[in-house]
Design an enzyme around this catalytic site. Structure first.
Site, PDB file in Angstrom:
ATOM      1  N   GLY A 275      -9.881  19.657 -26.063  1.00 32.42           N
ATOM      2  CA  GLY A 275     -10.724  19.400 -27.216  1.00 32.42           C
ATOM      3  C   GLY A 275     -11.283  18.027 -26.958  1.00 32.42           C
ATOM      4  N   CYS A 276     -12.182  17.574 -27.824  1.00 32.18           N
ATOM      5  CA  CYS A 276     -12.752  16.266 -27.579  1.00 32.18           C
ATOM      6  C   CYS A 276     -11.676  15.204 -27.782  1.00 32.18           C
ATOM      7  CB  CYS A 276     -13.927  16.071 -28.501  1.00 32.18           C
ATOM      8  SG  CYS A 276     -14.523  14.420 -28.548  1.00 32.18           S
TER       9      CYS A 276
END
Ligand SMILES: Cc1ncc(COP(=O)(O)O)c(C=O)c1O
Lengths: 406, 137
Positions: B51-52
């Site tokens: 994920g970021c």
């Protein structure tokens, strides 16, 4: 004591809402600031009363739009104490401006093997355009390191300079730490070695008076949306020299005196660097946002936000589980912290449930994160509309969050 | 138990919290803490779902005709969500995993964690779980 900040929130319609059943606390102005009615109205007024393409029509509407657009350039130039308004080029924002400079300089000023100096603070937008140049042209990036207290090491900065150093590109305020760069020192060293310098003003222009005549950089860039203006608009200030010399990285309609299929004579001044139809309403609203700031006064804004930052920093430091990065008495609108043993994402997720908007992660400054040896931080950042009572509420809910997570 | 039965069980479990989101999140955090950790040797680059901000590790194995998932995350709320996903989808048949609509997330009021803007990699994890199932059909 009553002051002009007491009722300023009323001018920001978006702030008057509940998020997850709590009144919205917007602590993410560093990412983008909210817009006052007058800026929002300015955009809609333009489309209702003056919309037309600029710099080309003979008709009245086109003249009206052109006049408003050029008046925006004048008033923005005045705000930054720039006498020749042609030195203000309108762009899509900070990132766009830096790319224009990097691609332009790559065509004439920069040679293979040359070096550019950046700082550890830089936002990816002030790293990647230079890194791309370096990769394509065998160039080299040199980085001003941090001292123990996370301020920049100006002493070793000068040692980075060689005969190949062709540019210094540096942020005025760290978007992650809120620390303010000593531009007078940078400028003195740049002048001594006769090296052009670019200032990334994305995080300074929203919080403090910036006098470009006094700073006298080669390039200065910022974004309207962080200054209470619309997204999609920003500026590139060029010194007189670069206004004439910066090679074009993009070109097209509106930039010329005459064109034939064989050759083109370009216009002088700002138009040479503004191909195509610009974001006309965005520029006009940018100027309106700057008028909004000027009417409050940049010194008052700075004082108000500094007070908030110091108050928040003090309150955070009272919590034993919290680490504050880049602690200082001089910060512009931004604080980064972490809760011991907790992921910033968890802290941000729970704060959001209380209607508090913070930013978590690396804030587009991964090299700085690597230098601090962390994955990310929780960042709170302030604008004119924030208050101490919001900070009190935030601290109360942060304590609750910490209890929930541990 | 079938996927649907486990989903129903979770929905019932969360109904107990009603509108009290704090209690709900405390429960989610507890689930995260209790999630049996993935074997550290399995926390490799191939098993990471980026994920970021928070990241997820997912491992899938076949056992007695079912698929067994183990997973981990560096963020505890994400881990709580993973614990729910693993509870629902692990030790199930590949065909059933592929068909699962996972509507319970919506019913227990945590669907914000699956929005595409969420930086936690959960949505990608579900895609990955289904892909792993598809590989083993
Ligand atoms: C210091 C700094 N530089 C550059 C940028 C990029 O600005 P924009 O996304 O408006 O182009 C930002 C915005 O986050 C910033 O904080």
């Amino acid at each position: 004591m009553a002051n002009q900040f007491d009722h300023i929130r009323d001018q920001f319609p978006i702030l008057n809402q509940q998020v997850n059943k709590y009144p919205l606390v917007y602590f993410d102005s560093g990412a983008t600031a909210q817009k006052p009615f007058r800026v929002i109205d300015c955009i809609s007024d333009f489309y209702k009363n003056a919309n037309s393409n600029i710099h080309r029509g003979v008709h009245t509407l086109s003249r009206k739009a052109t006049e408003q657009f050029e008046a925006a350039r004048k008033s923005i130039a005045t705000h930054f104490n720039v006498t020749n308004d042609q030195q203000i080029i309108f762009t899509a924002g900070t990132t766009d401006s830096i790319n224009m400079v990097a691609q332009g300089l790559a065509k004439s000023h920069l040679k293979p093997g040359d070096e550019i100096i950046l700082s550890t603070y830089e936002h990816h937008s002030n790293i990647l355009p230079w890194q791309l140049w370096a990769q394509e042209h065998k160039g080299k990036l040199k980085i001003i390191p941090l001292l123990e207290d996370q301020s920049l090491d100006y002493t070793s900065f000068e040692n980075l300079i060689t005969s190949k150093t062709k540019l210094i590109a540096i942020t005025q305020v760290s978007n992650t730490l809120g620390l303010i760069t000593d531009l007078e020192k940078i400028k003195a060293i740049a002048l001594k070695h006769n090296i052009p310098f670019l200032i990334d003003g994305a995080q300074s222009a929203p919080h403090m008076a910036v006098d470009l005549q006094q700073l006298d950089p080669d390039f200065f860039v910022c974004s309207a949306h962080k200054m209470y203006g619309p997204t999609g608009s920003g500026l590139l200030y060029l010194s007189e020299r670069w206004l004439k010399e910066l090679p074009l990285s993009k070109t097209g309609g509106g930039t010329i005196k005459t064109v034939s299929f064989e050759k083109t004579e370009y216009a002088e001044g700002a138009l040479r660097l503004e191909p195509g139809t610009p974001d006309i309403s965005g520029v006009i609203a940018f100027a309106e946002a700057i008028r909004f700031m000027d009417e409050i006064g940049l010194d008052s804004i700075y004082k108000h936000e500094e007070e908030l930052v110091l108050y928040a920093q003090e309150s955070l430091l009272k919590l034993s589980e919290v680490t504050v990065y880049g602690q200082s008495k001089h910060k512009a609108g931004v604080i980064s912290f972490n809760v011991k043993n907790q992921h910033p994402f968890d802290v941000g997720t729970l704060l959001d449930k209380y209607g508090i908007a913070v930013r978590t992660g690396h804030h587009c400054t991964q090299p700085l994160m690597q230098c601090l040896n962390i994955q990310g931080t929780v960042r709170i950042s302030f604008g004119v509309y924030n208050t101490k009572s919001e900070i009190d509420f935030f601290i109360e809910k942060l304590q609750k969050t910490i209890r929930m997570l541990s | 138990m079938s996927i649907q039965e486990i989903e129903n069980e979770i929905v019932e479990e969360f109904e107990y919290f009603g509108e009290d989101w704090e209690a709900k999140y405390e429960h989610l955090i507890d689930l995260g803490k209790a999630l049996p950790l993935i074997n550290p040797a399995l926390k490799t680059e191939e098993r990471i779902i980026k994920g970021c901000q928070s990241q997820v590790w997912l491992n899938a194995e076949q056992k007695d005709g079912n698929i067994v998932f183990t997973a981990d995350s560096d963020a505890i709320i994400t881990k709580g969500m993973i614990a729910l996903m693993v509870r629902v989808l692990s030790e199930q048949k590949a065909e059933d995993i592929i068909k699962a609509d996972l509507d319970f997330i919506n019913k227990i009021g945590l669907k914000e964690h699956l929005s595409p803007t969420r930086a936690n990699g959960l949505l990608s994890m579900i895609h990955q779980m289904k892909k792993e199932a598809l590989k083993r059909i």
